[in-house]
Design a protein around this motif. Structure first.
Motif, PDB file in Angstrom:
ATOM      1  N   GLU A 169      25.934 -36.911 -36.284  1.00  0.00           N
ATOM      2  CA  GLU A 169      24.807 -37.996 -36.086  1.00  0.00           C
ATOM      3  C   GLU A 169      24.679 -38.463 -34.588  1.00  0.00           C
ATOM      4  N   MET A 170      25.729 -38.412 -33.977  1.00  0.00           N
ATOM      5  CA  MET A 170      25.540 -38.860 -32.607  1.00  0.00           C
ATOM      6  C   MET A 170      24.844 -37.648 -31.696  1.00  0.00           C
ATOM      7  N   ILE A 171      25.422 -36.320 -31.940  1.00  0.00           N
ATOM      8  CA  ILE A 171      24.740 -35.312 -31.155  1.00  0.00           C
ATOM      9  C   ILE A 171      23.282 -35.423 -31.567  1.00  0.00           C
ATOM     10  N   MET A 173      21.331 -37.702 -32.153  1.00  0.00           N
ATOM     11  CA  MET A 173      20.597 -38.968 -31.470  1.00  0.00           C
ATOM     12  C   MET A 173      20.663 -38.579 -29.987  1.00  0.00           C
ATOM     13  N   GLY A 174      21.415 -37.616 -29.576  1.00  0.00           N
ATOM     14  CA  GLY A 174      21.864 -37.557 -27.917  1.00  0.00           C
ATOM     15  C   GLY A 174      20.537 -37.631 -27.096  1.00  0.00           C
ATOM     16  N   SER A 175      19.556 -36.935 -27.334  1.00  0.00           N
ATOM     17  CA  SER A 175      18.260 -37.316 -26.324  1.00  0.00           C
ATOM     18  C   SER A 175      17.932 -38.674 -26.232  1.00  0.00           C
ATOM     19  N   ILE A 176      17.711 -39.155 -27.331  1.00  0.00           N
ATOM     20  CA  ILE A 176      17.130 -40.675 -27.614  1.00  0.00           C
ATOM     21  C   ILE A 176      18.161 -41.520 -26.930  1.00  0.00           C
ATOM     22  N   SER A 177      19.403 -41.385 -27.243  1.00  0.00           N
ATOM     23  CA  SER A 177      20.296 -42.240 -26.637  1.00  0.00           C
ATOM     24  C   SER A 177      20.488 -42.030 -24.950  1.00  0.00           C
ATOM     25  N   PHE A 178      20.371 -40.831 -24.673  1.00  0.00           N
ATOM     26  CA  PHE A 178      20.239 -40.711 -23.318  1.00  0.00           C
ATOM     27  C   PHE A 178      19.100 -41.449 -22.497  1.00  0.00           C
TER      28      PHE A 178
END
Length: 484
Positions: A169-171, A173-178
């Motif tokens: 789930e973290m991966i 959302m990677g681009s959004i989190s970044f």
């Protein structure tokens, strides 16, 4: 509050300073004062939680406020343990700098504090009094043991948070989190710089304004993670987004700190240092990914050969400590390593070593429930409420607090539809221990004087205190909307 509960609480308030002066003379165990200190801190945490629940607030807010109140009380009574905890960095530096001096320790300390530090006179007097008092070494060790409990508390908290968030789930959302993390660094930095440069009197050096802006950039994940966890909301997509952004935010904060520190101290930016920091952070994340994907199952089997059924408890805890150490060694916050340790572990890795329906959370949660409150109470202990007494300092702190909050809220406003933008923005607001680290570095390199240091501390205090109630209120609205 029912009458007997009132009597119990106020009895504890009076008992706390009394017991803190108790002597352990006549006892062979050198840790008796430490047992007493942790006992009192836990009692304080329980009392703070109780009061917070009565006012329908987050329990962590109660722990912070009771820590501030009791810390201020004990500090005013010249309690040596609280004084040592509050000035731990300064005392540690003095010990390191005076260890090679030929003069006697007491004389070396007095000379160094008077001639080599820029601390206010009252702080100098307190530090000298503590360091030249009888039994200082034991007192210093007691303070460090107490802080060890505190560090374990925040590590266990972030580990538990990591357990409830999957790496997939973290991966995802990677681009959004970044993007959220980037905006969450840029907006507070720019707004903080503008306020420091044009609205706060007495700042004539542009580099000082730049550093003040940088102190507003980083997010402290501990407070937000605790509120999400207490509200059973870690599975919300907004919660996962905030946690992912906070990890990236930590890396960006280190890079920004390296750039600004180099600019302030030498007038130049050390590109080599920046490249090294980025490379270390990326290598650590690659190491975490490779460990989960290719190594972890084999390592668990090997560990289990020696540990047997205790593997289910011992392996997660040892991995937590290892990852926390590794992340600290490469220059990241140890809490990032603790979060990643929880992120890579899954219950199915331990099928041979656990009972049916037993989870890692079942084993770690009771330990975290003991140590985490110590961290939040001690955060309150380290707050100097006298910083609120100077009107100019207070006004500057309030202005910077406003832009610190607005900057993080703006980062959430640029999210696409489907996310609660305000919830994400609020989750990024607290500065906590990350802000304290920035402030201490600024003070050590001479860019922040006593007044500006107090200003940053006010920002840390207020952003830390406003987040739990705001986040709890927003979570209630989000859950209510989801149930409609």
């Amino acid at each position: 509050m029912i009458p007997y509960a009132k009597r119990l609480f106020f009895s504890l308030l009076f008992l706390f300073p009394t017991l803190s002066f108790a002597s352990d003379e006549g006892h062979s165990d050198p840790f008796t004062k430490e047992f007493l200190a942790i006992f009192l801190i836990l009692i304080a945490a329980v009392s703070g939680r109780f009061i917070a629940r009565r006012f329908k607030q987050s329990e962590v807010l109660g722990e912070l406020i009771i820590g501030i109140a009791l810390g201020a009380l004990l500090f005013s009574l010249n309690n040596r343990l609280v004084t040592t905890i509050r000035y731990q960095n300064e005392i540690r530096e003095i010990i390191e700098e005076t260890s090679d001096m030929e003069a006697e320790f007491d004389v070396a300390v007095k000379n160094y504090v008077a001639n080599e530090t820029e601390l206010p006179d009252d702080v100098q007097a307190r530090i000298v009094n503590v360091m030249t008092s009888e039994g200082f070494l034991n007192n210093f060790l007691n303070a460090n043991y107490t802080l060890l409990f505190s560090s374990l508390g925040v590590l266990l908290l972030l580990f538990m948070v990591g357990l409830e968030v999957s790496s997939a789930e973290m991966i995802k959302m990677g681009s959004i989190s970044f993007s959220v993390a980037t905006l969450g660094v840029v907006f507070p930095f720019v707004l903080g710089y503008l306020v420091a440069e044009f609205l706060i009197p007495g700042i004539e050096d542009q580099n000082v304004a730049i550093f003040v802006g940088a102190t507003l950039a980083a997010t402290s994940i501990g407070i937000t993670a605790r509120v999400f966890k207490d509200a059973n909301s870690l599975q919300l997509k907004e919660s996962k987004l905030v946690l992912g952004a906070a990890v990236i935010d930590d890396i960006m904060g280190l890079i920004l700190l390296a750039i600004v520190s180099g600019l302030v101290t030498s007038g130049n930016i050390d590109l080599t240092e920046i490249v090294v920091i980025v490379a270390k952070a990326l290598l650590f994340l690659v190491f975490v990914y490779v460990t989960e994907r290719y190594l972890l199952r084999h390592v668990v089997k090997f560990f289990g050969f020696f540990a047997g059924r205790n593997t289910f408890l011992l392996f997660p805890f040892t991995l937590l400590l290892l990852f926390a150490w590794l992340s600290s060694v490469i220059g990241l916050a140890s809490i990032v390593g603790a979060f990643c340790a929880g992120l890579v572990l899954r219950d199915d890795l331990f099928k041979r070593f656990k009972r049916d329906h037993q989870t890692i959370e079942d084993l770690i949660a009771p330990i975290e429930g003991i140590f985490a409150p110590v961290f939040f109470v001690l955060m309150g202990f380290q707050v100097d409420i006298m910083a609120f007494g100077n009107w100019d300092v207070l006004l500057a702190g309030l202005m910077l607090t406003v832009v610190a909050i607005v900057g993080k809220l703006l980062a959430g406003m640029f999210l696409k539809k489907g996310y609660d933008k305000l919830l994400v923005g609020i989750g990024l607001v607290p500065r906590g221990e990350v802000g304290l680290i920035f402030a201490s570095i600024g003070k050590s390199i001479g860019v922040l004087n006593d007044e500006l240091f107090a200003v940053v501390i006010i920002v840390v205090i207020l952003t830390t205190l406003v987040t739990p109630p705001l986040l709890s209120a927003r979570l209630k609205k989000v859950r209510a909307s989801a149930n409609e």
